[in-house]
Design a protein around this motif. Structure first.
Motif, PDB file in Angstrom:
ATOM      1  N   ILE A  89      43.051  52.493  -2.828  1.00 22.31           N
ATOM      2  CA  ILE A  89      42.459  51.254  -3.339  1.00 22.31           C
ATOM      3  C   ILE A  89      43.583  50.387  -3.895  1.00 22.31           C
ATOM      4  O   ILE A  89      44.251  50.759  -4.860  1.00 22.31           O
ATOM      5  N   VAL A  90      43.801  49.241  -3.283  1.00 18.86           N
ATOM      6  CA  VAL A  90      44.881  48.343  -3.675  1.00 18.86           C
ATOM      7  C   VAL A  90      44.266  47.188  -4.466  1.00 18.86           C
ATOM      8  O   VAL A  90      43.535  46.364  -3.914  1.00 18.86           O
ATOM      9  N   ALA A  91      44.561  47.154  -5.762  1.00 16.86           N
ATOM     10  CA  ALA A  91      43.977  46.139  -6.640  1.00 16.86           C
ATOM     11  C   ALA A  91      45.050  45.464  -7.476  1.00 16.86           C
ATOM     12  O   ALA A  91      44.814  45.042  -8.604  1.00 16.86           O
ATOM     13  N   THR A  92      46.251  45.355  -6.926  1.00 13.18           N
ATOM     14  CA  THR A  92      47.384  44.793  -7.651  1.00 13.18           C
ATOM     15  C   THR A  92      47.531  43.306  -7.342  1.00 13.18           C
ATOM     16  O   THR A  92      46.905  42.775  -6.411  1.00 13.18           O
ATOM     17  N   ALA A  93      48.381  42.634  -8.101  1.00 12.60           N
ATOM     18  CA  ALA A  93      48.575  41.194  -7.932  1.00 12.60           C
ATOM     19  C   ALA A  93      49.294  40.852  -6.634  1.00 12.60           C
ATOM     20  O   ALA A  93      49.180  39.730  -6.139  1.00 12.60           O
TER      21      ALA A  93
END
Length: 292
Positions: free
Chosen positions: A267-271
């Motif tokens: 799950i990629v939830a970075t800026a």
């Protein structure tokens, strides 16, 4: 071990105007780097774990279509679609269309959903969990009926929650006998549905996960399903900062593999989601390939 990706947040530099290009770049980079799947969740509001309802969130299947259009190899699937959001006939048509337009790369991830606030706040019915499990069972039966033969069964389906006079689907999916089905959740009811209908299960890497996999194996033995033919997947956040966390991530992936997980969905939830998957592609994926 195989690695897939899930876009989990959309609050990126450049604001809404930059979202489309970021999603497209994410898909292109992931496809070239060797990730096996691209996905996003299925919500109308952002979840509390990624900043809450006032943070941006995109509609699931529209986003998947953009991911599909900007990739050539990755499988495209929701992880996971809430059974309460769509009638099964609409879901069958949506997944079939995604499969056709992606060249046979669509899958369907399903679950009973969890965010009552987003549903009721948006005017969408959110029945009890017991009812949603009944809906999930019927939805799976209807999907499989749509993906039978050349045009579906073309017969009626009369269940407790859904009434269809004709299960007719033209054209059929390219993926035969049907786009792969993944079910999310590790409870007894979900595991029984996995053994009955699904090609894959999706769990979270909690202390209960080994017991959940053991229970799935028992259910498969009870029902005559081949446990080894079910893909075991799990989701966990991917955030390696500037690359310093890649060693820790690799250790975690090895541990999950030892527990029986075959595919991890990051799950990629970075800026900066594109930079995240570039770093992991450079520093983690080659080590996993060397282990095979």
């Amino acid at each position: 071990m195989r690695i897939g990706l899930e876009l989990g947040a959309f609050a990126w530099p450049g604001g809404p105007a930059a979202i489309g290009e970021t999603v497209a770049r994410f898909a292109r980079v992931a496809d070239e780097a060797g990730y096996v799947s691209l996905s996003t969740g299925d919500h109308v509001w952002q979840g509390f774990n990624a900043g809450g309802e006032h943070q941006p969130y995109l509609e699931c299947f529209t986003t998947l279509a953009v991911l599909a259009a900007n990739s050539r190899r990755c499988r495209i699937s929701p992880v996971v679609a809430g059974v309460h959001f769509r009638h099964p006939a609409v879901l069958a048509k949506t997944i079939t269309t995604l499969d056709l337009l992606s060249g046979g790369r669509a899958g369907v991830g399903l679950g009973v959903g969890w965010n009552a606030d987003e549903a009721t706040g948006s005017g969408i019915p959110f029945p009890s969990v017991a009812t949603r499990f009944e809906m999930l069972d019927e939805t799976l039966r209807i999907l499989l009926a749509y993906w039978t033969g050349a045009e579906g069964t073309d017969k009626a389906f009369h269940g407790k929650h859904y009434q269809l006079d004709r299960v007719l689907g033209v054209p059929q999916s390219l993926t035969r006998p049907h786009p792969p089905i993944l079910l999310g959740g590790g409870g007894e009811k979900t595991l029984r549905l996995v053994a009955k209908y699904a090609d894959a299960c999706n769990l979270y890497p909690t202390p209960e996960m080994p017991a959940q996999l053991a229970r799935l194996r028992e259910i498969c033995a009870e029902t005559g399903r081949d446990y080894d033919r079910i893909e075991k997947t799990c989701c966990l956040p991917f955030d390696v900062a500037d690359g310093s966390g890649t060693g820790e991530l690799l250790d975690t992936l090895h541990q999950l593999g030892e527990q029986g997980i075959q595919t991890v969905i990051g799950i990629v939830a970075t800026a900066d989601p594109v930079r995240q998957i570039e770093l992991i592609g450079e520093k983690v994926l080659p080590s996993l390939s060397d282990d095979q």
